[in-house]
Design an enzyme around this catalytic site. Structure first.
Site, PDB file in Angstrom:
ATOM      1  CE1 TYR A  34       2.029  -1.320  12.268  1.00 25.41           C
ATOM      2  CE2 TYR A  34       4.007  -1.403  10.919  1.00 25.41           C
ATOM      3  CZ  TYR A  34       3.134  -2.004  11.815  1.00 25.41           C
ATOM      4  OH  TYR A  34       3.388  -3.282  12.240  1.00 25.41           O
ATOM      5  CD  GLU A  35      -1.577   0.372   7.306  1.00 25.11           C
ATOM      6  OE1 GLU A  35      -2.498   1.023   6.790  1.00 25.11           O
ATOM      7  OE2 GLU A  35      -0.611  -0.055   6.656  1.00 25.11           O
ATOM      8  N   GLY A  36      -2.215   4.768  10.314  1.00 24.17           N
ATOM      9  CA  GLY A  36      -2.957   5.819  11.003  1.00 24.17           C
ATOM     10  C   GLY A  36      -2.627   5.844  12.471  1.00 24.17           C
TER      11      GLY A  36
ATOM     12  CG  MET B 255      -1.877   1.116   1.325  1.00 21.30           C
ATOM     13  SD  MET B 255      -3.186   0.810   2.541  1.00 21.30           S
ATOM     14  CE  MET B 255      -2.250   0.590   4.030  1.00 21.30           C
TER      15      MET B 255
ATOM     16  NE  ARG C 100      -6.623   3.493   9.580  1.00 23.79           N
ATOM     17  CZ  ARG C 100      -7.134   4.682   9.293  1.00 23.79           C
ATOM     18  NH1 ARG C 100      -8.452   4.869   9.314  1.00 23.79           N
ATOM     19  NH2 ARG C 100      -6.338   5.687   8.983  1.00 23.79           N
TER      20      ARG C 100
END
Length: 596
Positions: free
Chosen positions: A441-443, A164, A297
């Site tokens: 990571y991933e927000g 991604m 997530r």
């Protein structure tokens, strides 16, 4: 060195006794996903995690990945490639993927214990297949027919892996600032040019091809996030007919040297006119990317859970073995020169905190995974909508809270070892270092908080919260006359009313001051997380009492629930108090005065 053994008893309890997944599977048409299939699958997953992946964890940390700047190639730690081969040959990569693309077609929630076990055993290794699942989901829901036919089968079977590619050197969370360009080509493809950073598994030696999903701007793209498109850019060019061609103009420019997850390749990826294919509609790439991101997530939330579980196992073993001083109330093991440290109240505080957050977090994470299945396969549109609302509400809680609790638990576990936890011998410091990335990571946790507060609660008018509060109310009404659960049901019902009132108060204040949402977001996330776990701990006691589990197991659930309600749920009081102060304490200090 730390060790790991899959907690199969509690995993099975969570799936079959607490969530009663078999009833859901029957309603959703998963006729073959009975316990007679899932049980041996769990046993085999535990064997793979414990005997193949766990022994590679320390070696991966010490060896890391090797980057060759001349070729741009990345070599993984010894044993990683062989473990990946066994993983794909065992069919694990496609466990919950559709059968039409080479998967086993099992419910999504069945794959969650496997993810947890992998994360406990070897988090860095687990990052290589992690994003393949998200890439497959994005292509399945947004790709053209030929893209699904060409790419999905390879991703599902694990023959290829996915990435991604969002973040750029100048652009992290604010994707509206990204600069990567996509120029149309004569053959219907696009020429992708730009640099992406922090790309997990961007380059490696586990598979012959890597499928990058890349956000970029078309020449006519409007400014901001509404001008972003999504493209599939393979390492080796792939035509519409599936033929693999020459090396694409995408190259790893560096690997990051990190605090933890050393065995995971975190890459800078340079796209220099690489051939890519548009996925979905022009300028609608962010929607497609969120399909992938939300899958990731939930997966990262399980990373926090997996690390906390392994940390707890090792801290508990050490606390039982380590002899140090005596119990404050007198010797508990008079035949030994000292008592084991597990008799000390403060050690028990740390161990019980970990146990309460891990077992409650397992219920939270698996329940969210079950909503993926309900949202996709439930028989009625209303049930699918409710599951989707609930999943949207729970996703930032799973990601934000399980990862932060993972950090808390790995640090508690390290603390149980004292100075021995700080040195590398016992492996605890690696768990603490590895856990730290999961909150980023991933927000980041802050992004999860804003998503929960701003979008899922305010913008969507609390649709998912209403579903969850309905679950709480139904459970409390059902158990209202159960004296054995009164100590949990009464406080839970009262706190649920407080939760609802707190949410409404924030919404009212936010109507007059938009800063209210940002100021309340962090505390609201954790208030919500602790409330969700309170519900699952009350439910766990009820499920344990109704099960055929041994009495010792049922007693442990009740006592841990008591600890949770007495010692952890009161954290909501501090979060509520902080929310009620509003934005002023955060914003009153002038920026220039921070270093005054």
């Amino acid at each position: 060195m730390s060790s790991y053994s899959a907690p199969l008893r509690d995993i099975r309890f969570t799936l079959f006794d607490l969530l009663d997944v078999e009833s859901s599977f029957a309603r959703l048409g998963f006729d073959e996903a009975g316990r007679d299939l899932v049980d041996p699958m769990l046993d085999e997953a535990a064997r793979f995690a414990g005997t193949v992946l766990a022994p590679l964890n320390k070696a991966g940390d010490e060896h890391g990945v090797r980057y060759d700047k001349d070729s741009g190639s990345v070599t993984t730690a010894p044993g990683f490639a062989e473990a990946y081969r066994q993983f794909t040959e065992g069919g694990w990569s496609g466990l919950s993927a559709p059968a039409e693309f080479g998967g086993m077609g099992l419910p999504h929630v069945v794959g969650m214990p496997l993810e947890e076990m992998i994360n406990s055993a070897n988090l860095a290794w687990g990052n290589f297949p992690l994003l393949s699942h998200g890439a497959a989901n994005a292509l399945q829901h947004h790709g053209e027919d030929w893209q699904r036919e060409v790419f999905l089968g390879k991703l599902v079977t694990g023959e290829w892996t996915g990435t991604m590619c969002l973040t750029e050197p100048h652009c992290g969370t604010d994707l509206g600032l990204l600069k990567t360009r996509a120029e149309p080509a004569a053959d219907g493809a696009y020429s992708i040019t730009g640099t992406k950073i922090f790309i997990t598994a961007g380059e490696h030696d586990l598979t012959p091809n890597i499928v990058h999903l890349v956000l970029a701007r078309l020449p006519d793209a409007p400014a901001g996030s509404k001008g972003i498109s999504l493209f599939v850019v393979p390492k080796f060019k792939v035509g519409r007919d599936g033929a693999v061609g020459e090396r694409n103009a995408v190259r790893c420019g560096a690997v990051e040297h990190k605090m933890g997850i050393h065995g995971s390749a975190t890459c800078v990826m340079n796209f220099d006119g690489a051939q890519g294919w548009l996925v979905g509609q022009p300028h609608r790439g962010l929607m497609a990317m969120f399909t992938m991101m939300n899958t990731a997530r939930l997966g990262v939330g399980l990373q926090g859970l997996g690390l906390a579980e392994r940390a707890l196992q090792n801290a508990l073993r050490y606390a039982r073995e380590r002899l140090q001083s005596r119990s404050l109330s007198g010797p508990k093991y008079p035949d030994r020169p000292a008592d084991p440290i597990i008799v000390q109240p403060d050690v028990r505080r740390m161990l019980l905190t970990c146990k309460a957050l891990v077992e409650g977090g397992r219920a939270l994470g698996y329940h969210a995974g079950l909503q993926v299945d309900l949202a996709a396969h439930a028989g009625s549109e209303e049930e699918r909508r409710q599951a989707d609302d609930l999943l949207g509400f729970l996703t930032p809680i799973v990601k934000g809270c399980l990862t932060e609790w993972g950090v808390e638990c790995t640090y508690h576990a390290l603390q149980c070892f004292g100075g021995h936890g700080y040195i590398a011998e016992h492996g605890m410091e690696q768990l603490a270092r590895d856990a730290r990335i999961t909150t980023l990571y991933e927000g980041t946790t802050g992004i999860q908080a804003l998503d929960l507060m701003g979008r899922k609660t305010m913008q969507l008018q609390g649709a998912g919260l209403k579903v969850f509060l309905g679950m709480v109310q139904a459970f409390c009404e059902q158990q209202a006359g159960n004296a054995a659960l009164a100590e949990f049901v009464g406080p839970l019902a009262e706190k649920a009313r407080e939760w609802q009132g707190l949410t409404m108060a924030i919404a009212k204040r936010a109507a007059g001051d938009p800063e209210e949402i940002g100021a309340a977001a962090h505390d609201y996330l954790f208030y919500s997380g602790y409330m969700v776990l309170a519900y699952w701990w009350a439910r766990s006691v009820a499920a344990a009492e109704a099960s055929s589990q041994p009495q010792a197991f049922r007693d442990a659930k009740r006592e841990t629930a008591r600890f949770y309600f007495a010692r952890i749920l009161p954290r909501t009081l501090a979060h509520k108090a902080a929310i009620e102060t509003g934005p002023a304490p955060l914003l009153a200090l002038d920026e220039a005065a921070f270093d005054a």
